[in-house]
Design a protein around this motif. Structure first.
Motif, PDB file in Angstrom:
ATOM      1  N   SER A 158       0.831  -1.208   0.000  1.00  0.00           N
ATOM      2  CA  SER A 158       0.000   0.000   0.000  1.00  0.00           C
ATOM      3  C   SER A 158       0.861   1.251   0.000  1.00  0.00           C
ATOM      4  CB  SER A 158      -0.902   0.021   1.244  1.00  0.00           C
ATOM      5  OG  SER A 158      -1.796  -1.072   1.265  1.00  0.00           O
ATOM      6  N   ARG A 164       0.090   5.767   0.267  1.00  0.00           N
ATOM      7  CA  ARG A 164      -0.868   6.862   0.359  1.00  0.00           C
ATOM      8  C   ARG A 164      -0.239   8.108  -0.254  1.00  0.00           C
ATOM      9  NH1 ARG A 164      -2.833  10.542   5.397  1.00  0.00           N
ATOM     10  NH2 ARG A 164      -5.046  10.769   4.870  1.00  0.00           N
ATOM     11  N   ARG A 214      -9.733  -0.948  -4.852  1.00  0.00           N
ATOM     12  CA  ARG A 214      -8.358  -0.965  -4.318  1.00  0.00           C
ATOM     13  C   ARG A 214      -7.902   0.428  -3.900  1.00  0.00           C
ATOM     14  NH1 ARG A 214      -4.202  -2.205  -7.534  1.00  0.00           N
ATOM     15  NH2 ARG A 214      -5.215  -1.474  -9.465  1.00  0.00           N
ATOM     16  N   GLN A 250      -5.431   6.781  -1.313  1.00  0.00           N
ATOM     17  CA  GLN A 250      -4.993   5.571  -0.624  1.00  0.00           C
ATOM     18  C   GLN A 250      -5.000   4.427  -1.620  1.00  0.00           C
ATOM     19  OE1 GLN A 250      -3.936   5.068   2.663  1.00  0.00           O
ATOM     20  NE2 GLN A 250      -3.416   3.028   1.904  1.00  0.00           N
ATOM     21  N   ASN A 264      -4.243   0.473  -2.163  1.00  0.00           N
ATOM     22  CA  ASN A 264      -4.029  -0.837  -1.552  1.00  0.00           C
ATOM     23  C   ASN A 264      -3.942  -1.922  -2.621  1.00  0.00           C
ATOM     24  OD1 ASN A 264      -4.300   0.400   1.006  1.00  0.00           O
ATOM     25  ND2 ASN A 264      -6.506   0.057   1.010  1.00  0.00           N
TER      26      ASN A 264
END
Length: 122
Positions: free
Chosen positions: A17, A19, A67, A82, A84
């Motif tokens: 992940s 951000r 996602r 974000q 993921n």
């Protein structure tokens, strides 16, 4: 217009992940729809996600739906992405952009950041 600066890119393994953040200058940030776009080497810039000025309505490209999550904090003049379950095909330079309406067309956005590199290794 607003000035935009992205941050948060980097190298991550597949499944990881990241951000991304986009800081905006200007007192009228809350009036703008915001979008995230990306451009991979040899490919055209493509829409990733967008959010309306008040932050209630969001829209995603099919390739990232489920996602990625876009959000904004109008009090802080920030917009976030974000990301993921990253995949190697997500590798690209990611740009945030400001426009008057939420669309998927890059030509409708009139302010752009300098971009931040995201690299996903397999």
């Amino acid at each position: 217009q607003v000035q935009l600066v992205e941050s948060g890119g980097g190298l991550v393994q597949a499944g990881g992940s990241l951000r991304l953040s986009c800081a905006a200058s200007g007192r009228t940030f809350s009036n703008y729809a915001m979008g995230w776009f990306r451009q991979a080497p040899g490919k055209e810039r493509e829409f990733v996600a967008g959010i309306r000025a008040r932050g209630v309505v969001t829209y995603y490209a099919d390739s990232v739906k489920g996602r990625f999550t876009i959000s904004r904090d109008n009090a802080k003049n920030m917009v976030y992405l974000q990301m993921n379950s990253l995949k190697p095909e997500d590798t690209a330079v990611y740009y945030c952009a400001a426009g008057t309406v939420l669309t998927t067309a890059s030509t409708t956005y009139n302010s752009w950041g300098q971009g931040t590199q995201v690299t996903v290794s397999s």
